[in-house]
Write a protein that holds these residues in place. Structure first.
Motif, PDB file in Angstrom:
ATOM      1  N   THR A 198     -43.964  42.495 -27.314  1.00 59.54           N
ATOM      2  CA  THR A 198     -42.719  43.250 -27.515  1.00 59.54           C
ATOM      3  C   THR A 198     -42.296  43.976 -26.244  1.00 59.54           C
ATOM      4  O   THR A 198     -41.108  44.017 -25.891  1.00 59.54           O
ATOM      5  N   PHE A 202     -43.409  44.359 -37.520  1.00 59.56           N
ATOM      6  CA  PHE A 202     -42.503  43.718 -38.464  1.00 59.56           C
ATOM      7  C   PHE A 202     -42.893  42.246 -38.601  1.00 59.56           C
ATOM      8  O   PHE A 202     -43.052  41.541 -37.593  1.00 59.56           O
ATOM      9  N   CYS A 217     -41.255  38.292 -37.899  1.00 54.22           N
ATOM     10  CA  CYS A 217     -40.860  38.161 -36.490  1.00 54.22           C
ATOM     11  C   CYS A 217     -41.952  38.649 -35.544  1.00 54.22           C
ATOM     12  O   CYS A 217     -42.105  38.137 -34.432  1.00 54.22           O
ATOM     13  N   HIS A 238     -42.318  41.791 -34.131  1.00 53.51           N
ATOM     14  CA  HIS A 238     -41.918  42.810 -33.162  1.00 53.51           C
ATOM     15  C   HIS A 238     -42.583  44.138 -33.475  1.00 53.51           C
ATOM     16  O   HIS A 238     -42.715  44.520 -34.643  1.00 53.51           O
ATOM     17  N   CYS A 294     -41.634  47.697 -32.376  1.00 52.77           N
ATOM     18  CA  CYS A 294     -40.600  48.407 -31.635  1.00 52.77           C
ATOM     19  C   CYS A 294     -40.156  49.700 -32.307  1.00 52.77           C
ATOM     20  O   CYS A 294     -39.245  50.358 -31.792  1.00 52.77           O
ATOM     21  N   CYS A 295     -40.762  50.094 -33.450  1.00 54.04           N
ATOM     22  CA  CYS A 295     -40.307  51.277 -34.173  1.00 54.04           C
ATOM     23  C   CYS A 295     -41.500  52.111 -34.613  1.00 54.04           C
ATOM     24  O   CYS A 295     -42.615  51.600 -34.800  1.00 54.04           O
ATOM     25  N   CYS A 313     -38.823  53.227 -39.238  1.00 55.24           N
ATOM     26  CA  CYS A 313     -38.850  51.876 -39.824  1.00 55.24           C
ATOM     27  C   CYS A 313     -38.481  51.883 -41.303  1.00 55.24           C
ATOM     28  O   CYS A 313     -38.070  50.855 -41.848  1.00 55.24           O
ATOM     29  N   CYS A 331     -34.752  43.561 -38.420  1.00 55.38           N
ATOM     30  CA  CYS A 331     -35.406  43.968 -37.173  1.00 55.38           C
ATOM     31  C   CYS A 331     -34.326  44.354 -36.155  1.00 55.38           C
ATOM     32  O   CYS A 331     -33.336  43.622 -35.976  1.00 55.38           O
ATOM     33  N   ILE A 342     -36.865  41.907 -42.636  1.00 54.93           N
ATOM     34  CA  ILE A 342     -38.264  42.347 -42.572  1.00 54.93           C
ATOM     35  C   ILE A 342     -38.908  42.084 -43.938  1.00 54.93           C
ATOM     36  O   ILE A 342     -38.475  42.626 -44.959  1.00 54.93           O
ATOM     37  N   ARG A 351     -44.330  45.272 -43.487  1.00 58.32           N
ATOM     38  CA  ARG A 351     -44.546  46.251 -42.419  1.00 58.32           C
ATOM     39  C   ARG A 351     -46.027  46.589 -42.368  1.00 58.32           C
ATOM     40  O   ARG A 351     -46.619  46.928 -43.393  1.00 58.32           O
TER      41      ARG A 351
END
Length: 622
Positions: free
Chosen positions: A379, A586, A589, A591, A593-594, A599, A605, A612, A615
């Motif tokens: 990421t 997520f 995918c 990623h 990033c949060c 989230c 995403c 999503i 999680r």
């Protein structure tokens, strides 16, 4: 000729009067109510049939039809001319109509020849004769029909007369019945009156009887009063007698007192007699008790002898019972040893499963950590590459991220499956241990039943090994106890015969010869090689128990495919709030990033805009 029979016609057109040559008209069975006013144009008409219609009146112009020979209609329903004239025939109708019109009547036979000549000279006499003959036949037929109609009419009249006669007879009978009813009513009234008179007479008689009974009752009451007075007098006399009896009772009581004094003297004498009898009875009881004591002494001596004998027998039984208990303890010790071995085996298998479980969990955790670190690296690489706008690297990174996401999902599934399998294994082991504990004593009891007596075991162990193998090869192992009981050997078998074996209990002739033949062969070989007769002793130790559940080799750890990247964790931050570190992966995918707080509000995403599905929280190592 015009035939319009049964066409449901309601009226004829006026133009039909233009048919001057019309000779025969049949309108039977229609719904005509009147004939047209142009009837006078039918000068050559000879036959007209209007029966079966609603025609009630004939037009006067029919009087001008001089050639009309037959007219058929419903005479009973006609109003003009009258039914009587219509039933008289065609001539009567024509005469009536001519009178009404003031014309002289001429029969159709006089007018027939001039009309034929006027119609046309081309017709021959033969044809005229034929037509006349036909019309005459038709007239005869119509006359026959008319006669039949009159006969029917006469029959109906006769039936009507008979019906009227029957009505008169019924009326007469009704009148007779009315007269009979009236006479019966009079008779009933007379009988009712007579019964009323009888009832009145009976009532008077009953009243008289009641008065007589009342008088009798009064007389009886008077007699009862007289009887009561007499009874009262008798009661007074009885009271006087009772007073006299009380005096007599007092005298009797005095006499009773005297008698009681006399009886007291007699009671003292009876007590003395009773004492004497009691003393004699006591002497007898003492004698009997002495005899009973002697009998008791003899009984006790016998009982002690029996007790001594029973004690000796019980001691012998105790010795035998102790021997049996010792044998049972030996068997129990063996069984307990076997159970302990099984428990140790189960413990070893359980420990192996636990070790396996721990290894698998460690490997899965390590793989998950590696994948999380790779996803973080990817990421961050993707964020940096976005700044540099390199498309090729983005595609590779997205592919790697998807692959790692799939691997993470697979590992999570494997983790769950492994935990479920371990739980099932533990449950099965617990169930097995419970069932074994429950069935332990049942198994021991079955083993004791299957075991042979110790003496028989010792005898079978004393047999030669070669003799045992011989019997087993010949499938005669059921005779092992017999040979052990008689303590036979191969050399003894060599000297025996078939009869000897039969006496022992081997009844099959073929088996007897086979045993003897094999024994002789073994002895012949043993004479050359004497070492074969030596008994063999098994010195092999029992094999060590193998674990029930072999350990599986752990799968090779997943090697990260992403290139190593050195990055500073403090520099990575959430894409949404730009303050906290990214903590959530997520899926699908992949990623990272949060942070956790941001989230929860996101559905797609923020980097790739994909939905999503899952999680996963990441915990950074310090």
């Amino acid at each position: 000729i015009l035939n319009l029979e049964r066409n449901l016609l309601t009226s004829l057109p006026p133009s039909i009067g233009d048919l001057a040559q019309l000779q025969l008209l049949n309108v039977k069975g229609n719904r005509l109510k009147e004939l047209p006013g142009t009837v006078s144009g039918w000068r050559s008409l000879r036959a007209l049939d209007i029966s079966g219609n609603a025609v009630r009146a004939l037009p006067r112009l029919l009087a001008h039809l001089r050639s009309l020979q037959t007219l058929t209609l419903d005479a009973a329903s006609m109003t003009y001319p009258s039914p009587e004239i219509c039933s008289a025939g065609t001539e009567a109708i024509q005469q009536f109509l001519c009178k009404e019109c003031g014309i002289v009547y001429y029969p159709p036979s006089q007018c027939l020849l001039p009309t034929q000549e006027a119609d046309g000279g081309g017709t021959s006499l033969d044809e005229v004769d034929k037509t006349v003959h036909k019309y005459l036949e038709e007239e005869s037929e119509w006359q026959d029909r008319f006669l039949d109609y009159e006969k029917r009419k006469e029959k109906k009249m006769q039936e009507k007369l008979e019906f009227e006669r029957r009505l008169e007879m019924g009326q007469r009978e009704h009148a007779l019945l009315v007269q009979q009813l009236n006479s019966q009513k009079d008779e009933i009234l007379q009988t009712v009156r007579e019964e009323q008179l009888k009832l009145e007479k009976g009532l008077t008689k009953h009243q008289r009887c009641l008065e007589e009974e009342r008088l009798k009752l009064l007389q009886q009451l008077k007699q009862a009063e007289q009887g009561i007075t007499s009874r009262i007098q008798k009661l007074l006399e009885d009271n006087q007698r009772q007073k006299q009896s009380s005096d007599i009772l007092k005298s009797l009581e005095n006499e009773r007192m005297r008698l009681e004094q006399l009886t007291a003297i007699t009671q003292e004498e009876t007590e003395q007699l009773r004492r004497r009898e009691v003393a004699a009875a006591m002497q007898q009881m003492l004698a009997e008790s002495y005899k009973n004591k002697l009998l008791q002494m003899s009984y006790e001596s016998r009982r002690q002898d029996l007790i001594s004998q029973a004690c000796s027998s019980l001691a012998e039984m105790d010795q035998k019972f102790q021997q049996i208990l010792a044998w049972q303890q030996l068997d129990q010790n063996k069984a307990v040893g076997e159970i302990l071995q099984q428990i140790e085996m189960q413990k070893a298998a359980f420990e192996a499963l636990q070790v396996k479980k721990d290894l698998m969990h460690r490997q899965i955790r390590n793989q998950i950590k590696l994948i999380e670190t790779e996803l973080l690296q990817l990421t961050q690489l993707e964020l940096k590459r976005q700044e540099l706008d390199t498309e090729t690297l983005q595609e590779e990174i997205s592919e790697q991220r998807q692959a790692l996401g799939c691997l993470l999902q697979q590992l999570l599934k494997e983790k769950k499956q492994r935990e479920e399998e371990l739980q099932q294994m533990l449950l099965e082991l617990e169930k097995r241990s419970e069932t074994r504990q429950e069935n332990y004593w049942l198994i021991q009891y079955q083993r004791l039943l299957r075991q042979k007596p110790l003496s028989l075991k010792l005898q079978e162990e004393g047999l030669e090994q070669q003799l045992v193998t011989l019997l087993l090869e010949l499938s005669a192992e059921q005779y092992l106890p017999v040979f052990a009981h008689h303590r036979l050997s191969l050399r003894a078998l060599g000297t025996m015969t078939a009869r000897d074996l039969e006496k022992i209990g081997v009844a099959e002739a073929g088996l007897q010869h086979a045993i003897l033949g094999r024994a002789q062969k073994i002895l012949a070989v043993a004479n050359t090689i004497p070492e074969l007769l030596r008994t063999e002793v098994d010195t092999e130790a029992p094999a060590a128990p193998e674990p029930s559940a072999p350990l599986e080799e752990p799968p090779s750890p997943v090697v990260p495919t992403a290139p190593p990247l050195r990055w500073d964790e403090k520099k990575s931050e959430c894409v949404v709030c730009m303050e906290q570190e990214p903590q959530i992966i997520f899926l699908p995918c992949g990623h990272v990033c949060c942070c956790q707080s941001c989230c929860e509000r996101l559905q797609p995403c923020p980097l790739c805009r994909k939905d999503i599905a899952q999680r996963i929280r990441i915990f950074h190592s310090s």
